[in-house]
Enzyme design. Structure first.
Site, mmCIF file in Angstrom:
data_model
loop_
_atom_site.group_PDB
_atom_site.id
_atom_site.type_symbol
_atom_site.label_atom_id
_atom_site.label_comp_id
_atom_site.label_asym_id
_atom_site.label_seq_id
_atom_site.Cartn_x
_atom_site.Cartn_y
_atom_site.Cartn_z
ATOM 1 N N GLU A 1 -45.423 -23.510 -2.242
ATOM 2 C CA GLU A 1 -45.095 -23.594 -3.607
ATOM 3 C C GLU A 1 -43.826 -24.187 -3.717
ATOM 4 O OE1 GLU A 1 -45.963 -20.235 -5.976
ATOM 5 O OE2 GLU A 1 -44.646 -20.956 -7.642
ATOM 6 N N ARG B 1 -37.883 -25.542 -10.159
ATOM 7 C CA ARG B 1 -36.617 -25.241 -10.844
ATOM 8 C C ARG B 1 -35.302 -25.903 -10.525
ATOM 9 N NH1 ARG B 1 -36.611 -18.662 -9.049
ATOM 10 N NH2 ARG B 1 -38.534 -18.718 -8.250
ATOM 11 N N LYS C 1 -52.266 -16.322 -10.430
ATOM 12 C CA LYS C 1 -51.051 -15.416 -9.824
ATOM 13 C C LYS C 1 -50.875 -14.146 -10.401
ATOM 14 C CE LYS C 1 -46.048 -16.662 -9.378
ATOM 15 N NZ LYS C 1 -45.370 -17.800 -9.050
HETATM 16 O O1 LIG Z 1 -40.582 -19.770 -10.215
HETATM 17 C C1 LIG Z 1 -41.812 -19.398 -10.339
HETATM 18 O O2 LIG Z 1 -42.766 -19.968 -10.828
HETATM 19 C C2 LIG Z 1 -42.187 -17.901 -10.174
HETATM 20 O O3 LIG Z 1 -43.181 -17.621 -10.665
HETATM 21 C C3 LIG Z 1 -41.398 -16.902 -9.574
HETATM 22 C C4 LIG Z 1 -41.356 -16.962 -8.013
HETATM 23 O O4 LIG Z 1 -42.870 -16.950 -7.573
HETATM 24 C C5 LIG Z 1 -40.890 -15.673 -7.569
HETATM 25 O O5 LIG Z 1 -39.523 -15.579 -7.797
HETATM 26 C C6 LIG Z 1 -40.924 -15.662 -6.145
HETATM 27 O O6 LIG Z 1 -40.838 -14.232 -6.019
HETATM 28 P P1 LIG Z 1 -39.751 -13.440 -4.846
HETATM 29 O O7 LIG Z 1 -40.455 -13.480 -3.545
HETATM 30 O O8 LIG Z 1 -39.453 -12.137 -5.605
HETATM 31 O O9 LIG Z 1 -38.713 -14.542 -4.867
#
Ligand SMILES: O=C(O)C(=O)C[C@H](O)[C@H](O)COP(=O)(O)O
Length: 217
Positions: free
Chosen positions: A50, A54, A138
């Site tokens: 994924e 960002r 999700k």
């Molecule tokens: O950017 C996006 O669309 C999101 O939904 C956020 C990410 O999925 C999370 O930031 C990942 O989670 P972590 O493993 O806690 O880093």
């Protein structure tokens, strides 16, 4: 007219998520890291990626990985609207993941060339997604929104829904999610520590990714 039946969309998502127990959530800041990073994750046994929208180079990173790492199954993350959805499909992404969902995003998903995986964090959001013809979601932000206990509770009234929990999950927490009947894979960024990324330490990332790949099977 929707381009997707309920069954076709769920099957398309299942086909992607069946390929790995963990989907690395990757924010690429330096374009030159995209291909070596994707290669390292695929070689370690995590082919489903994924790439979040960002960063400024996210679209170019998706394009580069699609072109140069054929064994990767590239998805786009942080897809927020119909324009994002159209753009990532054009770049060759095989699926798109959102951190939530809006009516306009659901509308766009009807016509999209790639399956959208919307995110939910509550029963009401899930009911809305089911109404809109989605069966795979999700669950975000997983740990903050109730974690394993919340997903277990959702399995009762919503047996048709399956999830990719993401947000705050690490290697230690992963097995209890993967043991749930309504979890098909999990998302996370723990195999991409920022220091290893900054230093281009793909050996360290590869070791963490290989550990994650062993979580199922
Ligand atoms: O950017 C996006 O669309 C999101 O939904 C956020 C990410 O999925 C999370 O930031 C990942 O989670 P972590 O493993 O806690 O880093």
């Amino acid at each position: 007219m929707s381009r997707w039946t309920i069954e076709a969309r769920a099957a398309a998502v299942d086909g992607v998520f069946a390929r790995a127990p963990v989907v690395p959530v990757i924010s690429i800041a330096r374009l030159e890291q995209a291909v070596p990073l994707a290669r390292c994750l695929v070689e370690a046994g995590l082919p489903v990626l994924e790439i979040t929208l960002r960063t400024d180079v996210a679209m170019a990173a998706i394009r580069a990985i699609v072109a140069e790492v054929p064994d990767a199954c590239v998805g786009a993350g942080t897809v927020l609207n119909g324009v994002d959805l159209e753009n990532v499909a054009e770049e060759g992404a095989e699926f798109a993941i959102a951190p939530g969902a809006t009516e306009r995003l659901y509308d766009a998903a009807e016509l999209a060339a790639v399956p959208l995986i919307p995110a939910i964090a509550s029963a009401s959001e899930l009911m809305r997604g089911l109404e809109r013809g989605h069966r795979r979601f999700k669950f975000f932000p997983a740990e903050a929104a109730g974690g394993v206990a919340a997903l277990k509770s959702l399995a009762g009234p919503f047996p048709q829904a399956k999830f990719c929990p993401t947000g705050g999950i690490d290697l230690a927490k992963a097995p209890s999610y993967l043991a749930l009947s309504n979890v098909v894979t999990i998302g996370g960024s723990w195999m991409l520590p920022s220091e290893a990324l900054a230093n281009g330490d793909y050996a360290a990332i590869g070791r963490l990714a290989a550990e994650a790949a062993k979580l199922r099977g």
